[in-house]
Write an enzyme that holds these catalytic residues in place. Structure first.
Site, PDB file in Angstrom:
ATOM      1  N   CYS A   1      44.511  39.531  27.295  1.00  0.00           N
ATOM      2  CA  CYS A   1      43.949  38.165  27.344  1.00  0.00           C
ATOM      3  C   CYS A   1      42.851  37.966  26.294  1.00  0.00           C
ATOM      4  O   CYS A   1      43.071  37.347  25.252  1.00  0.00           O
ATOM      5  CB  CYS A   1      43.397  37.849  28.732  1.00  0.00           C
ATOM      6  SG  CYS A   1      44.635  37.890  30.051  1.00  0.00           S
ATOM      7  N   ARG A   2      41.650  38.494  26.576  1.00  0.00           N
ATOM      8  CA  ARG A   2      40.489  38.155  25.749  1.00  0.00           C
ATOM      9  C   ARG A   2      40.514  38.800  24.373  1.00  0.00           C
ATOM     10  O   ARG A   2      40.296  38.126  23.355  1.00  0.00           O
ATOM     11  CB  ARG A   2      39.190  38.552  26.487  1.00  0.00           C
ATOM     12  CG  ARG A   2      38.918  37.718  27.713  1.00  0.00           C
ATOM     13  CD  ARG A   2      37.861  38.341  28.580  1.00  0.00           C
ATOM     14  NE  ARG A   2      38.335  39.587  29.199  1.00  0.00           N
ATOM     15  CZ  ARG A   2      37.614  40.395  29.935  1.00  0.00           C
ATOM     16  NH1 ARG A   2      36.332  40.110  30.131  1.00  0.00           N
ATOM     17  NH2 ARG A   2      38.143  41.487  30.463  1.00  0.00           N
ATOM     18  N   SER A   3      40.747  40.113  24.310  1.00  0.00           N
ATOM     19  CA  SER A   3      40.662  40.755  22.978  1.00  0.00           C
ATOM     20  C   SER A   3      41.824  40.372  22.056  1.00  0.00           C
ATOM     21  O   SER A   3      41.600  40.244  20.845  1.00  0.00           O
ATOM     22  CB  SER A   3      40.469  42.277  23.075  1.00  0.00           C
ATOM     23  OG  SER A   3      41.532  42.896  23.748  1.00  0.00           O
TER      24      SER A   3
ATOM     25  N   ASP B   1      36.428  37.356  32.455  1.00  0.00           N
ATOM     26  CA  ASP B   1      37.832  37.755  32.580  1.00  0.00           C
ATOM     27  C   ASP B   1      38.635  36.580  33.158  1.00  0.00           C
ATOM     28  O   ASP B   1      38.386  36.156  34.276  1.00  0.00           O
ATOM     29  CB  ASP B   1      37.879  38.951  33.535  1.00  0.00           C
ATOM     30  CG  ASP B   1      39.269  39.505  33.694  1.00  0.00           C
ATOM     31  OD1 ASP B   1      40.234  38.846  33.249  1.00  0.00           O
ATOM     32  OD2 ASP B   1      39.392  40.593  34.275  1.00  0.00           O
TER      33      ASP B   1
HETATM   34  P1  4NP Z   1      41.789  41.083  29.610  1.00  0.00           P
HETATM   35  O1  4NP Z   1      42.252  40.511  31.028  1.00  0.00           O
HETATM   36  O2  4NP Z   1      40.871  42.250  29.913  1.00  0.00           O
HETATM   37  O3  4NP Z   1      41.081  39.943  29.006  1.00  0.00           O
HETATM   38  O4  4NP Z   1      43.054  41.498  28.884  1.00  0.00           O
HETATM   39  C1  4NP Z   1      42.792  41.310  32.051  1.00  0.00           C
HETATM   40  C2  4NP Z   1      44.118  41.654  32.029  1.00  0.00           C
HETATM   41  C3  4NP Z   1      44.643  42.400  33.061  1.00  0.00           C
HETATM   42  C4  4NP Z   1      43.829  42.817  34.090  1.00  0.00           C
HETATM   43  C5  4NP Z   1      42.488  42.482  34.104  1.00  0.00           C
HETATM   44  C6  4NP Z   1      41.967  41.734  33.072  1.00  0.00           C
HETATM   45  N1  4NP Z   1      44.365  43.561  35.176  1.00  0.00           N
HETATM   46  O5  4NP Z   1      43.623  43.832  36.133  1.00  0.00           O
HETATM   47  O6  4NP Z   1      45.548  43.932  35.134  1.00  0.00           O
END
Ligand code: 4NP
Length: 164
Positions: free
Chosen positions: A22-24, A134
């Site tokens: 998502c974010r990165s 997040d």
């Molecule tokens: P990200 O978001 O850290 O921005 O890629 C997430 C993607 C998956 C999960 C948590 C945050 N997860 O718990 O699976």
């Protein structure tokens, strides 16, 4: 990107979140887009990674890809987990939140780090010290908010690096 240290004429940046879906990937795609717009592709090496391994090999989350596409930004990354080697290969390792930052610093403990490690929103004027939240368990509007704060921060970070 290969496993060698990037070209020394380039500034290399690794954007890091938890899942790297998502974010990165948004930060990687937005920064790359801004670099292309500025005609500076040759000067930067950009990548992203997650502190966790759950999503390794996956494309970005569809909601992240959608918000990026609405803004004319393509996301081309595949999720991978950050390694100790990354902390020596990259000039900057940029974390989305404090938990990411702590985990990166823990990974750096045995051998130190050649990289400068920062929170992305240190570059979001007026919001220094804040985190990129997040968006994974929230709705689509969370992704728009994340897009905007990541875009602002990446633009300011690029401006600072250009001026350096
Ligand atoms: P990200 O978001 O850290 O921005 O890629 C997430 C993607 C998956 C999960 C948590 C945050 N997860 O718990 O699976």
């Amino acid at each position: 990107m290969d496993t060698n240290k990037p070209d020394s004429n380039q500034t290399s940046l690794l954007f890091v979140c938890l899942g790297n879906i998502c974010r990165s990937p948004l930060a990687e795609g937005i920064f790359l887009h801004l670099v292309k717009e500025a005609g500076l592709t040759d000067r930067f090496e950009i990548d992203s990674a997650g502190t966790g391994a759950w999503h390794v090999g996956e494309s970005p989350d569809a909601r992240a890809a959608m918000v990026a596409s609405r803004h004319g930004v393509e996301l081309g990354s595949r999720a991978r987990q950050i390694t100790q080697e990354d902390l020596h290969r990259f000039d900057y390792v940029i974390a989305m939140d404090r938990e990411n930052l702590r985990n990166i610093e823990r990974l750096a403990e045995p051998n130190g780090s050649g990289a400068k490690i920062h929170l992305l929103r240190e570059y979001d004027d007026g919001s220094e010290g804040d985190e990129v939240p997040d968006p994974y368990y929230g709705g689509a509007s969370g992704f728009e908010t994340v897009y905007e704060m990541v875009h602002r921060s990446c633009q300011n970070l690029l401006d600072r690096l250009k001026a350096a």
